[in-house]
Scaffold this motif. Structure first.
Motif, PDB file in Angstrom:
ATOM      1  N   GLU A  76       0.787  -1.161   0.171  1.00  0.00           N
ATOM      2  CA  GLU A  76       0.126  -0.075   0.103  1.00  0.00           C
ATOM      3  C   GLU A  76       0.963   1.249   0.044  1.00  0.00           C
ATOM      4  OE1 GLU A  76      -3.374   2.690   0.004  1.00  0.00           O
ATOM      5  OE2 GLU A  76      -3.215   0.286  -0.439  1.00  0.00           O
ATOM      6  N   CYS A  77       2.114   1.376   0.860  1.00  0.00           N
ATOM      7  CA  CYS A  77       2.624   2.379   0.919  1.00  0.00           C
ATOM      8  C   CYS A  77       3.493   2.517  -0.480  1.00  0.00           C
ATOM      9  CB  CYS A  77       3.761   2.399   2.129  1.00  0.00           C
ATOM     10  SG  CYS A  77       2.881   2.752   3.452  1.00  0.00           S
ATOM     11  N   LYS A  79       2.274   1.716  -3.335  1.00  0.00           N
ATOM     12  CA  LYS A  79       1.095   2.253  -4.388  1.00  0.00           C
ATOM     13  C   LYS A  79       0.703   3.521  -4.162  1.00  0.00           C
ATOM     14  CE  LYS A  79      -2.589   0.105  -4.061  1.00  0.00           C
ATOM     15  NZ  LYS A  79      -3.846  -0.910  -4.106  1.00  0.00           N
ATOM     16  N   ASN A  80       0.628   3.848  -2.826  1.00  0.00           N
ATOM     17  CA  ASN A  80       0.153   5.179  -2.465  1.00  0.00           C
ATOM     18  C   ASN A  80       0.656   5.807  -1.364  1.00  0.00           C
ATOM     19  OD1 ASN A  80      -1.867   7.221  -1.981  1.00  0.00           O
ATOM     20  ND2 ASN A  80      -3.334   6.051  -0.749  1.00  0.00           N
ATOM     21  N   GLU A  81       1.826   6.351  -1.428  1.00  0.00           N
ATOM     22  CA  GLU A  81       2.609   7.178  -0.342  1.00  0.00           C
ATOM     23  C   GLU A  81       1.982   7.859   0.518  1.00  0.00           C
ATOM     24  OE1 GLU A  81       7.014   9.242  -0.159  1.00  0.00           O
ATOM     25  OE2 GLU A  81       5.991   9.425  -2.069  1.00  0.00           O
ATOM     26  N   ARG A 196     -11.667   7.759   2.497  1.00  0.00           N
ATOM     27  CA  ARG A 196     -10.890   8.772   2.097  1.00  0.00           C
ATOM     28  C   ARG A 196     -11.803   9.771   1.779  1.00  0.00           C
ATOM     29  NH1 ARG A 196      -7.841   4.692  -0.503  1.00  0.00           N
ATOM     30  NH2 ARG A 196      -9.126   4.956  -2.420  1.00  0.00           N
ATOM     31  N   ARG A 229      -3.235   9.579   7.736  1.00  0.00           N
ATOM     32  CA  ARG A 229      -2.926  10.290   6.355  1.00  0.00           C
ATOM     33  C   ARG A 229      -3.291  11.626   6.043  1.00  0.00           C
ATOM     34  NH1 ARG A 229      -1.327   6.364   1.719  1.00  0.00           N
ATOM     35  NH2 ARG A 229      -0.742   4.813   2.787  1.00  0.00           N
TER      36      ARG A 229
END
Length: 255
Positions: A76-77, A79-81, A196, A229
């Motif tokens: 996940e990190c 792919k989506n920092e 999100r 996040r």
């Protein structure tokens, strides 16, 4: 005009608190909050229940997601920092730690809060000693509750856990730096995309507050990391150079 931070005097506070607690335990010996057995030293937790707490030993360095095998980052990190730079979460969320967190969060148990703070303090001291945490932040920023939720609950559990950490390590506590401006639906009822959207624009930084260069964004439990996040993204947009995440427990799986 910027609002200056006010630091706690850790040495004076620790000496007074330590003496007071020793007197308390001399008169009323500690007992385990989980099973009722005699507590250990200055902790209301017995040796057996302490051993049952699951450590978050193998985890993503960025978001602390538990991993089956060592790796620099989770999928996940990659792919989506995330906006935060690193995460420190010493325990896995599960039995019996979840019982202590529930006692604090919904049972208004000061004793549970004290045990959790002691566990977190010991874990942080170990992480500093072995280099898992290279440097302490300039300030701790507890994840805020919306005013509606704060009135319902009566206190913010993240702030209550942050207070003893700030006192013990001589860190500035900055609860007014970040505000929750919008009441949001419970994250547990939503999928990843809805989580999100639910939190988009939910936080804002107090522009009149002094801006530290490095903060630790603190919450009790990190589940999917969506809240942290968004909060970290808000802090970074306000000009804070480094945002670390500190949580006491990490959910083993994303939902």
């Amino acid at each position: 005009m910027n609002t200056a931070f006010s630091a706690v005097n850790p040495k004076a506070s620790s000496k007074v608190d330590g003496l007071w607690r020793r007197l308390q335990f001399a008169l009323l010996p500690p007992h385990c909050l989980l099973c009722g057995a005699r507590g250990e030293t200055l902790r209301d937790l017995c040796r057996a229940c302490l051993a049952d707490l699951a450590l978050n030993r193998i985890a993503c360095a960025r978001c602390a997601l538990p991993l089956a095998a060592p790796a620099a980052l989770c999928g996940e990190c990659l792919k989506n920092e995330p906006a935060f730079d690193a995460t420190f979460v010493p325990y896995l969320y599960g039995h019996p730690l979840d019982l202590l967190l529930t006692k604090l969060k919904f049972g208004h148990s000061l004793a549970a809060g004290r045990v959790l703070a002691e566990l977190w303090t010991a874990a942080l001291r170990t992480a500093l000693g072995d280099g898992a945490i290279a440097a302490l932040p300039d300030a701790i920023v507890p994840v805020p509750l919306h005013s509606t939720r704060l009135r319902e609950r009566g206190y913010n559990q993240a702030l209550e856990l942050a207070k003893p950490l700030a006192r013990e390590f001589g860190l500035v506590l900055a609860p007014g730096l970040l505000r929750r401006t919008r009441a949001t639906a419970a994250q547990s009822d939503l999928d990843a995309v809805a989580r999100r959207k639910n939190l988009r624009g939910a936080f804002e930084v107090d522009a009149d507050h002094a801006m530290p260069a490095h903060v630790a964004l603190l919450d009790d439990v990190m589940t999917t990391g969506t809240t942290l996040r968004e909060a970290a993204r808000t802090l970074k947009r306000a000009g804070i150079a480094r945002v670390d995440v500190w949580a006491l427990a990490r959910a083993p799986h994303r939902h």
